[in-house]
Design a protein around this motif. Structure first.
Motif, PDB file in Angstrom:
ATOM      1  N   SER A 100       0.840  -1.200   0.000  1.00 40.55           N
ATOM      2  CA  SER A 100       0.000   0.000   0.000  1.00 40.55           C
ATOM      3  C   SER A 100       0.874   1.249   0.000  1.00 40.55           C
ATOM      4  N   ALA A 101       2.065   1.174   0.591  1.00 40.98           N
ATOM      5  CA  ALA A 101       2.968   2.330   0.578  1.00 40.98           C
ATOM      6  C   ALA A 101       3.590   2.532  -0.810  1.00 40.98           C
ATOM      7  N   GLY A 127      -8.102  -4.028  -1.646  1.00 40.51           N
ATOM      8  CA  GLY A 127      -9.122  -3.643  -2.619  1.00 40.51           C
ATOM      9  C   GLY A 127      -8.582  -3.611  -4.045  1.00 40.51           C
ATOM     10  N   TRP A 128      -7.555  -4.418  -4.310  1.00 37.25           N
ATOM     11  CA  TRP A 128      -6.979  -4.477  -5.657  1.00 37.25           C
ATOM     12  C   TRP A 128      -7.443  -5.751  -6.347  1.00 37.25           C
ATOM     13  N   ASP A 180     -21.824  -7.753  -6.377  1.00 37.53           N
ATOM     14  CA  ASP A 180     -20.771  -6.782  -6.655  1.00 37.53           C
ATOM     15  C   ASP A 180     -19.564  -7.566  -7.176  1.00 37.53           C
ATOM     16  N   THR A 181     -19.288  -7.435  -8.468  1.00 38.05           N
ATOM     17  CA  THR A 181     -18.236  -8.253  -9.079  1.00 38.05           C
ATOM     18  C   THR A 181     -16.876  -7.551  -9.105  1.00 38.05           C
ATOM     19  N   SER A 182     -16.751  -6.416  -8.446  1.00 46.34           N
ATOM     20  CA  SER A 182     -15.459  -5.724  -8.496  1.00 46.34           C
ATOM     21  C   SER A 182     -14.391  -6.583  -7.820  1.00 46.34           C
ATOM     22  N   GLY A 183     -13.193  -6.486  -8.330  1.00 48.21           N
ATOM     23  CA  GLY A 183     -12.101  -7.286  -7.770  1.00 48.21           C
ATOM     24  C   GLY A 183     -11.663  -8.404  -8.704  1.00 48.21           C
ATOM     25  N   GLY A 184     -12.487  -8.640  -9.738  1.00 48.99           N
ATOM     26  CA  GLY A 184     -12.099  -9.651 -10.729  1.00 48.99           C
ATOM     27  C   GLY A 184     -11.820  -8.961 -12.055  1.00 48.99           C
TER      28      GLY A 184
END
Ligand SMILES: Cc1cc2nc3c(=O)[nH]c(=O)nc-3n(C[C@H](O)[C@H](O)[C@H](O)COP(=O)(O)OP(=O)(O)OC[C@H]3O[C@@H](n4cnc5c(N)ncnc54)[C@H](O)[C@@H]3O)c2cc1C
Ligand SMILES: Nc1ncnc2c1ncn2[C@@H]1O[C@H](COP(=O)(O)O)[C@@H](O)[C@H]1O
Lengths: 322, 254
Positions: free
Chosen positions: A84-85, A111-112, B211-215
Motif C-alpha cells: 500500500s505504501a 481492494g486491488w 458486486d463483481t469488483s475485484g475480478g
C-alpha cells in the motif's frame, strides 16, 4: 502510484522456488511496457544471500524472525504495509501453496483486483494483458490487467525459469518489517516419507490416474511396470484414495519427474499434473477421451480403453524380452 | 462446533466446452455443472469432524442447475442444514462477488469453522477461501490435507511441493481451504439421497445484487493453441500393443 512491477519471491526452507524465476520473466515483459522497474520482494529471516540470481532491478529484503517460516497472516500483513505504501502497477505471486492465499487475502485487504491461473502476460498498444488457463487447461481467458493496481497469481508453463535469472546479484535494499499475526502458528514440519523408490530418478514410469477405477486394478499396472523394468507412479486422486503411497505422486504437490518413458494410463493431464512431467523424454498417453489435455503434451497416444490395452501390452512386452 | 461449507458448481470437464457467441465466456446452455471436486473433500472433512467431535454442518450452494442434488447428497452424508442462495446466479459470477454474498449469509450463522475446496478450475479471480476469509475477517490457511480440532483451535496439515507438510495451528473461527479430506469422500447410495429429499429441507436465501469488483474482465476466451498434438495409434488392443513395443525399442527402453 508507480509503474513498477513487484514480484514476491517465493522460497521454502532456504531454496528459491522455480516459480519465482517464472514471475521475474513475466515481470520483465510487463515492466518493458509499463516503463517501470522490476522489484523483487523477499520476506524471511537470515535470507541474505538468497535470491542472488533473480532477474529484478532491485531487491527489497524484509528480514524479521517472525517471517522465518511462511505463516499466512504474518506474511499478508507484512506485504499489505509494503504494497500500500509503494503502490506498484502489478504485483506477481506464484499460484502456489504460498502465493495463492497471499494474493487472495491481499486482494480483499487492499481492494486491488486479482487475476489467477495466469500463464502468460503481454503488452498490446501500451495495455497490459493477462492470459489465464482455466478449466484444467481446456480454455484460455485473456483480458486487460486491471488498472491502476492489480495482483497476478501465476502458474508455470508460459515462461522458462531461465528467462528470469541474472548473473550478477541485484542491488539490495532493506525494508522494515510490519509483520503482525498471532492467529496462525507453525508447530512443525513433517518430512516426506522416504524409503520407497524415488520416482524423480526412475527411467521408466508407468503412471496411473483415476481411470484405473479401484485399488484392485493397480496390480495390473504393476505387472506392466515390472515387465518394462520400471515403476508405478500416479496422479493425485489415486494417492488420495490410498491406492498408492504419496511417494508415488507426480505433480504440483508431488514430485517432478524426468523419465525416458512416461506412460500415462487414465490420466487427464490437468495442469497440476502436467507441469511436473514436461521434462520427460517421451510421454505416451492412454485415455478414452480424445480431447483430454494429456494428448497436448504426449508424443504418442491412443484412445483405447486401458483395461483392454494393458493386459495385451504386458504380454507383448514379456514376449519381446524373451 | 458449527462448520459451514460453501460450495461451488463448476463445468464438468469431460463434456465438450463451448465458447458463446460473445467469444468471452463459456456458453452456459451447453455446460453440465457438477460439484467442484475439492468442495466434495470440504464436505467430507466437515462431516468427519462432526462425527469425531459433534456439532453441526451447514452446506451453502448457489441456485444453479443440479444444486438440489448436491445439497441432498450432502444431507445424505450427514449435513444438518442446507442453504440455497437465490437470485442473481443466472449468469456466471466471479469469486469476489460470490465470496461477498456468501460472507453476508455466513456472518449471522456465527460459524466456528468455514471449509472450502482449495480451488476450482474456474477461479479466474482467485479461489473463494482467502477472499471469504478477508470479508469475514478470519484467518485463512489453504492446501490442507488433514484437520483436527481442540480447544478452539484447528491443527492443520498444509501441503508443500514434494510431499513436505507444515503443521499449523489456527485460532478459530477460521476459513480453511481443503485439498484432500482425511479420508476420500464417502459414497452414498441413491436410496439414502432419495430419503434425504423427503426428510431434509433446503432453505432459500435471497442475496442482494452482486458486486463483481475485484475480478478482471475477459476480452477473449479460446481453446489453447497446441504446438503439436500426440500422434495417435489406432487399431485393436493387440495391434496398438505391437506398435507400442516397437516404439519402446526405438526409445531404447526395451
Ligand atoms: C493445489 C492442487 C495441487 C494438485 N496437485 C496435484 C499433483 O501433484 N498431482 C496430480 O496428479 N494432481 C494434482 N492435483 C489435482 C489435479 O487438479 C487433477 O484433479 C488430477 O491431476 C486429476 O487426476 P486424473 O487425471 O487421474 O483424473 P481425471 O482428471 O478424472 O482423469 C481421468 C482420466 O481417465 C480417463 N479414463 C477413464 N477411464 C478410462 C479407461 N478405462 N481407459 C483409459 N482412460 C480412461 C478419462 O477419460 C479421464 O481423462 C492438484 C490439485 C490442486 C488443486
Ligand atoms: N461429495 C459430494 N458431496 C456433495 N454432493 C456430491 C458429492 N459427490 C457428488 N455430489 C453430487 O451428487 C450428485 C450425484 O453425484 P454422483 O453420485 O457422483 O453422480 C451430483 O450432482 C454431484 O455433484
Amino acid at each position: 502510484m508507480s509503474q513498477d512491477i513487484y514480484v514476491v519471491i517465493e522460497h521454502l526452507r532456504g531454496q528459491v522456488a522455480d516459480i519465482s524465476y517464472v514471475l521475474c520473466a513475466a515481470a520483465r515483459q510487463l515492466a518493458a511496457a509499463s516503463g517501470g522497474q522490476v522489484v523483487g520482494v523477499l520476506l524471511g529471516h537470515n535470507v541474505q544471500g538468497l535470491a542472488q540470481d533473480v532477474a529484478v532491478d532491485r531487491l527489497l529484503v524484509m528480514d524479521d524472525p517472525q517471517l522465518a517460516d511462511f505463516i499466512p497472516d504474518r506474511y499478508q500483513q507484512a506485504l499489505a504495509g509494503l504494497l500500500s505504501a509503494q503502490a506498484p502497477r502489478v504485483t506477481l505471486f506464484g499460484d502456489t501453496s504460498i502465493g495463492a492465499e497471499l494474493a487472495g487475502g491481499l486482494s480483499v485487504q487492499l481492494g486491488w483486483p486479482l487475476v489467477s491461473y495466469c500463464r502468460s502476460v503481454r503488452a498490446d498498444d501500451g495495455r497490459l494483458l493477462y492470459i489465464s488457463q482455466l478449466c484444467g487447461g481446456k480454455v484460455m481467458a485473456e483480458g486487460e490487467i486491471p488498472a491502476p493496481h492489480a495482483l497476478l497469481a501465476m502458474v508455470p508453463g508460459g515462461f522458462q525459469a531461465e528467462q528470469g535469472k541474472r548473473t550478477s546479484p541485484p542491488p539490495v535494499e532493506t525494508v522494515a518489517s510490519a509483520a503482525v499475526g498471532g492467529r496462525i502458528t507453525l508447530k512443525q514440519y513433517i518430512e516426506p516419507e522416504s524409503g520407497d523408490v524415488d520416482i524423480s530418478k526412475e527411467a521408466i514410469l508407468v503412471s496411473v490416474g483415476r481411470g484405473i477405477q479401484n485399488a484392485d486394478n493397480i496390480e495390473m499396472v504393476q505387472e506392466l511396470a515390472a515387465a518394462l523394468g520400471g515403476v508405478v507412479s500416479a496422479s493425485r486422486p489415486v494417492v488420495d484414495q490410498g491406492w498408492l503411497p504419496t511417494t508415488r505422486l507426480v505433480g504440483k504437490s508431488g514430485k517432478r519427474v524426468k523419465p525416458r518413458l512416461y506412460l500415462a494410463l487414465g490420466i487427464s493431464g490437468a495442469p497440476e499434473h502436467a507441469e511436473a512431467i514436461t521434462d520427460s523424454q517421451t510421454i505416451i498417453a492412454v485415455n478414452t477421451d480424445a480431447s483430454a489435455p494429456i494428448f497436448d503434451i504426449a508424443r504418442y497416444g491412443t484412445t483405447l480403453d486401458l483395461f483392454d490395452l494393458v493386459p495385451a501390452l504386458t504380454e507383448k512386452v514379456r514376449q519381446a524380452k524373451q | 462446533m458449527h462448520i459451514v461449507v460453501p460450495v461451488k458448481l463448476v463445468p464438468d470437464l469431460v463434456e465438450e466446452l463451448v465458447i458463446d457467441a460473445s467469444g468471452c465466456a463459456l456458453d452456459p446452455d451447453t455446460l453440465r455443472l457438477q460439484l467442484n471436486e475439492f468442495d466434495g473433500h470440504a464436505i467430507e472433512q466437515a462431516i468427519l469432524l462432526k462425527e469425531r467431535g459433534g456439532g453441526q454442518v451447514t452446506v451453502i450452494a448457489p441456485d444453479l442447475e443440479g444444486v438440489d442434488d448436491v445439497l441432498y447428497t450432502a444431507a445424505a452424508k450427514g449435513a444438518d442444514r442446507l442453504i440455497k442462495l437465490c437470485d442473481h446466479f443466472g449468469q456466471a459470477v466471479n469469486n469476489h462477488a460470490m465470496a461477498r454474498a456468501v460472507a453476508e449469509v455466513i456472518k449471522p450463522l456465527q460459524p466456528d469453522l468455514v471449509l472450502t475446496g482449495v480451488q476450482s478450475h474456474s477461479d479466474l479471480d482467485g479461489s473463494i477461501g482467502p477472499l471469504l476469509a478477508g470479508y469475514l475477517a478470519m484467518p485463512y490457511v489453504g492446501y490442507i490435507a488433514g484437520v483436527t480440532l481442540s480447544d478452539g483451535r484447528a491443527t492443520v496439515r498444509k501441503e508443500y511441493p514434494g510431499g513436505l507438510v507444515a503443521e499449523l495451528e489456527v485460532t478459530l473461527p477460521a476459513v480453511l481451504g481443503i485439498q484432500a479430506a482425511d479420508q476420500p469422500p464417502r459414497y452414498v447410495a441413491f436410496s439414502r439421497i432419495r430419503q434425504a429429499m423427503k426428510s431434509a429441507t433446503i432453505e432459500e436465501q435471497t442475496v442482494a445484487a452482486l458486486d463483481t469488483s475485484g475480478g478482471p474482465a475477459v476480452a477473449r476466451m479460446y481453446k489453447p493453441e497446441v504446438a503439436a498434438r500426440a500422434t495417435m495409434l489406432d487399431g485393436k488392443p493387440d495391434e496398438v500393443a505391437d506398435q507400442l513395443v516397437a516404439l519402446f525399442r526405438e526409445l531404447g527402453v526395451l
